[in-house]
Scaffold this active site. Structure first.
Site, PDB file in Angstrom:
ATOM      1  N   ASP A  17    -100.801  45.508 -71.366  1.00  0.00           N
ATOM      2  CA  ASP A  17    -100.639  45.757 -69.948  1.00  0.00           C
ATOM      3  C   ASP A  17     -99.214  45.336 -69.571  1.00  0.00           C
ATOM      4  O   ASP A  17     -98.540  44.632 -70.336  1.00  0.00           O
ATOM      5  CB  ASP A  17    -101.680  44.944 -69.178  1.00  0.00           C
ATOM      6  N   ASP A  19     -97.760  44.490 -65.727  1.00  0.00           N
ATOM      7  CA  ASP A  19     -97.690  43.476 -64.673  1.00  0.00           C
ATOM      8  C   ASP A  19     -98.688  42.347 -64.931  1.00  0.00           C
ATOM      9  O   ASP A  19     -99.892  42.591 -65.083  1.00  0.00           O
ATOM     10  CB  ASP A  19     -97.983  44.113 -63.313  1.00  0.00           C
TER      11      ASP A  19
END
Length: 222
Positions: A17, A19
């Site tokens: 991922d 953020d």
């Protein structure tokens, strides 16, 4: 369950991922959404737990009160986010870990679209991997597994052969639904990590060991 020091992780591909996992944009995002909630008379405390890890457009559609032009709200919020990069920094250990990994064994799966993801990565010094999957590359955003399924496809392996690194519940659920082993990052939402999910504090807890026919090997060091 926090992974013990010395634990080894093995996968054909590593799916990160963005953020909250590789970069810290939490303060910027939450400030923008607090302003939006105040302007639209929406309870920010209700929005906040449902905000992270989800595509911007999906969030705007969900939280915009009746009477507003939702598509215009999306365009306005997107433009603000695209040009708001102050305060975005790498997660502890992310630059060092990524620099040590074989370039063909990792990619990013993010709810941000390609343009927004590249803008945020640029200010942190992370070079976007060529097989990055953005929120605009799939029909359904997290917690739907589409992004991680597409990431595994682009990396040329089955989802079960991948390791997913996530910080938000929506992303954790997406990785699980894809059939991957999910390692959570306790960087921004430590109290929200679902019970039974393996976790580490941040990327400084991982070291690249080696790569071979059986995959990329990482070790937990802290």
């Amino acid at each position: 369950m926090r992974l013990a020091v010395g634990t080894e992780l093995l996968a054909q591909a590593l799916l990160f991922d963005m953020d909250g996992t590789l970069i810290d944009s939490r303060l910027m995002v939450e400030t923008l959404w607090k302003d939006w909630c105040d302007a639209h008379d929406v309870d920010f405390d209700w929005v906040l737990p449902q905000l992270h890890g989800v595509r911007l457009a999906d969030s705007v559609r969900r939280f915009t009160p009746p009477g507003y032009d939702v598509e215009q709200e999306i365009r306005t919020m997107y433009d603000i986010e695209l040009h708001s990069t102050d305060g975005i920094v790498p997660i502890k250990g992310a630059l060092e870990l990524l620099a040590s990994l074989p370039e063909d064994r990792w990619t990013i799966i993010t709810s941000a679209d390609q343009e927004l993801a590249r803008a945020r990565l640029a200010v942190t010094g992370i070079v976007p991997p060529p097989k990055m999957v953005g929120g605009d590359d799939v029909k359904e955003g997290k917690p739907h597994p589409a992004g991680y399924l597409e990431g595994a496809r682009r990396m040329g392996c089955a989802p079960a052969q991948t390791l997913v690194f996530e910080d938000a519940v929506a992303g954790i659920r997406a990785g699980q639904a894809a059939g991957a082993r999910v390692i959570a990052l306790a960087t921004g939402h430590p109290g929200e990590i679902p019970e039974g999910v393996e976790w580490i504090p941040d990327m400084s807890a991982l070291r690249f060991v080696d790569v071979g026919a059986d995959g990329v090997r990482l070790r937990v060091v802290a």
